[in-house]
Write a protein that holds these residues in place. Sequence first.
Motif, PDB file in Angstrom:
ATOM      1  N   LYS A 425       0.832  -1.199   0.000  1.00 50.46           N
ATOM      2  CA  LYS A 425       0.000   0.000   0.000  1.00 50.46           C
ATOM      3  C   LYS A 425       0.873   1.259   0.000  1.00 50.46           C
ATOM      4  O   LYS A 425       0.611   2.218  -0.729  1.00 50.46           O
ATOM      5  N   ALA A 426       1.950   1.203   0.823  1.00 53.41           N
ATOM      6  CA  ALA A 426       2.866   2.346   0.896  1.00 53.41           C
ATOM      7  C   ALA A 426       3.498   2.619  -0.467  1.00 53.41           C
ATOM      8  O   ALA A 426       3.692   3.765  -0.854  1.00 53.41           O
ATOM      9  N   LEU A 427       3.773   1.558  -1.193  1.00 47.46           N
ATOM     10  CA  LEU A 427       4.368   1.729  -2.523  1.00 47.46           C
ATOM     11  C   LEU A 427       3.429   2.505  -3.433  1.00 47.46           C
ATOM     12  O   LEU A 427       3.818   3.457  -4.098  1.00 47.46           O
ATOM     13  N   LEU A 428       2.165   2.078  -3.476  1.00 45.52           N
ATOM     14  CA  LEU A 428       1.227   2.685  -4.421  1.00 45.52           C
ATOM     15  C   LEU A 428       0.855   4.107  -4.006  1.00 45.52           C
ATOM     16  O   LEU A 428       0.523   4.939  -4.840  1.00 45.52           O
ATOM     17  N   GLU A 429       0.875   4.391  -2.687  1.00 46.10           N
ATOM     18  CA  GLU A 429       0.515   5.730  -2.241  1.00 46.10           C
ATOM     19  C   GLU A 429       1.633   6.732  -2.460  1.00 46.10           C
ATOM     20  O   GLU A 429       1.382   7.920  -2.644  1.00 46.10           O
ATOM     21  N   GLY A 430       2.889   6.244  -2.403  1.00 46.34           N
ATOM     22  CA  GLY A 430       4.025   7.140  -2.623  1.00 46.34           C
ATOM     23  C   GLY A 430       4.225   7.419  -4.101  1.00 46.34           C
ATOM     24  O   GLY A 430       3.431   6.999  -4.955  1.00 46.34           O
ATOM     25  N   LYS A 431       5.297   8.169  -4.385  1.00 53.41           N
ATOM     26  CA  LYS A 431       5.579   8.498  -5.782  1.00 53.41           C
ATOM     27  C   LYS A 431       6.409   7.388  -6.417  1.00 53.41           C
ATOM     28  O   LYS A 431       7.374   6.925  -5.819  1.00 53.41           O
ATOM     29  N   ALA A 432       6.042   7.016  -7.604  1.00 54.43           N
ATOM     30  CA  ALA A 432       6.807   5.994  -8.319  1.00 54.43           C
ATOM     31  C   ALA A 432       7.835   6.675  -9.216  1.00 54.43           C
ATOM     32  O   ALA A 432       7.774   7.868  -9.460  1.00 54.43           O
ATOM     33  N   SER A 433       8.819   5.897  -9.675  1.00 54.10           N
ATOM     34  CA  SER A 433       9.761   6.375 -10.687  1.00 54.10           C
ATOM     35  C   SER A 433       9.567   5.499 -11.908  1.00 54.10           C
ATOM     36  O   SER A 433       9.724   4.285 -11.816  1.00 54.10           O
TER      37      SER A 433
END
Lengths: 453, 124
Positions: A425-433
């Motif tokens: 969940k933290a991955l999808l909520e944060g900014k991706a590169s």
Amino acid sequence: MISRSVLSRGSQLALRRQNCAKLAQRGFAAAASENASYEPTNIAGVKVASRDDNGPTTRLAVVVKAGTRYEPLPGLAVGLEEFAFKNTQRRSALRIIRESELLGGQLNAYHTREALVLQANFLREDLPYFTELLAEVLSQTRYTTHEFHEEIESVIHQKQAKIGNADIALDAAHSVAFHTGLGNSLYPTPNTPISSYLNENSVAAYAEAVYNKANIAVIADGASQSGLSKWIEPFFKAVPASSSSQLNSAASKYYGGEQRIAKAGANAMVIAFPGSSLGASKAETAVLVGLLGGESNIKWSPGFSLLSKAAAAAPGAHVHATNYAYSDAGLMTIQITGPAAAIRKAAEESVKAIKSVVDGSVSKEDLTKAIAKAKFNLLSASEVSGTGLVHAGANLISGGNPLQVAETVKALESVTADKLKAAAKALLEGKASVAAVGDLHVLPFAEDIGLRV
Amino acid sequence: MPALSLAPYVVKKPWLMSMLKPLANWYANAAGYRQLGLRADDLISEEDETVLLALKRLPASERYDRIFRIRRATQLSIQHKLLPKNEWTKTEDDVPYLAPLIEQLEAEQKERDALEALSVMKNH
């Protein structure tokens, strides 16, 4: 009547054989239990980590905090790598190569984003020779002008020609994720203007800044502790204790973003998230990488991993997840290669796969499999001498301790479905590169596949 | 194969050196290349693999100056002229700039030949 001498001879032989068997047994048992991790010590101011499996060959490496992350000008890490095992004050490059060929040794120099590794693989009894050689390369290389023009430049051009679109995409993802430092490209592409920065003088200045005892670690795989303490002390005396010039070592910061590069040839796409670093190895990330996977371990079957199922939906695409761990940051990547249309489909499916982890639709059985896979990745990486060597060195030069295998395995086993869900969940909520290289008409934007950048 | 020379022996003995130096200078001036603005190393024949490689290893400015001196000397030679006396090569300017590179290349080649002809003796 049997003569006495025959009897005693036979018994002697038997005795000898028994001893041999015992010796062999002890060797194997020791390798499996105690000697799986590198033991850190300090010999005459040099950080040393060693393990000894009593095998006939040794891998000795000097890991230097001089990867692309620390270079003050682009291309210097590459230049320094190519200058390894070239002319020194004491002997020529040709003599170094011929002598180590006579001893059956292999010399190798390579760099990662954080470390420059000078490695020698050789027979166990040649430890003094190669210890001396590595110390000589650090302290007495001459960095001559003619070698730079006649040998090094052409090798760099050849290596640049081999950079593929997948490498460019991974570099671009690092670049948008970390900007400077870890964001520096691992190998300068032919389009990078390095000629104004890279010359023998700038490389010599960089060598002066990085080749010192505070900045290196000696990693030995298959060498006895007594041999190391005997030979490292005299030979590494000439290596300076510290340097007056400061390295650029600002802490890494994650930014995130998107980069798209139009390029003919193969297509590649990298979707990256903040991952786990070397020191604080987040067990959830390792398990998540195991769960996403990508490469099947079984022939003729996509396997259980989520990404291999995603790739099955997009024929032709090759997808796999990796966590790139650095000393103070990490990057969890999903790398996709293949035809542009297949990449588009696979990228959509990959993001859906992460969303399915957040929804909690991962079965208990899959979690068990993922933990087992993460354990295998960890153990086999620490066992394979190349990877293990670099990891141990990277840990030492950044001030940590080499990976403690037993403790990390325990941490992996304690990962629960809830922890995994939170991590995803933290991955999808944060900014991706996100980086896309190739046919941009087809390759999707990050927003199209449901990512925030 | 370089010609036999007593020069290294003479250089080692200061008294012999101081005795022969004026003689050597007189000989170099009499040879006439200094009057054309050349240096002794400009006279080394280029038609040789080693010399060609040594020329490549010269710094760019040295290479430019060398070509300039040679072109000027050629022009003077065609015109049957000498330089004005204040432009003649001075003794202190007439330093070997190419010979050390050639020696270095010859040493490299010698080492390569020696390694190529090496015979390995096992000590067990």
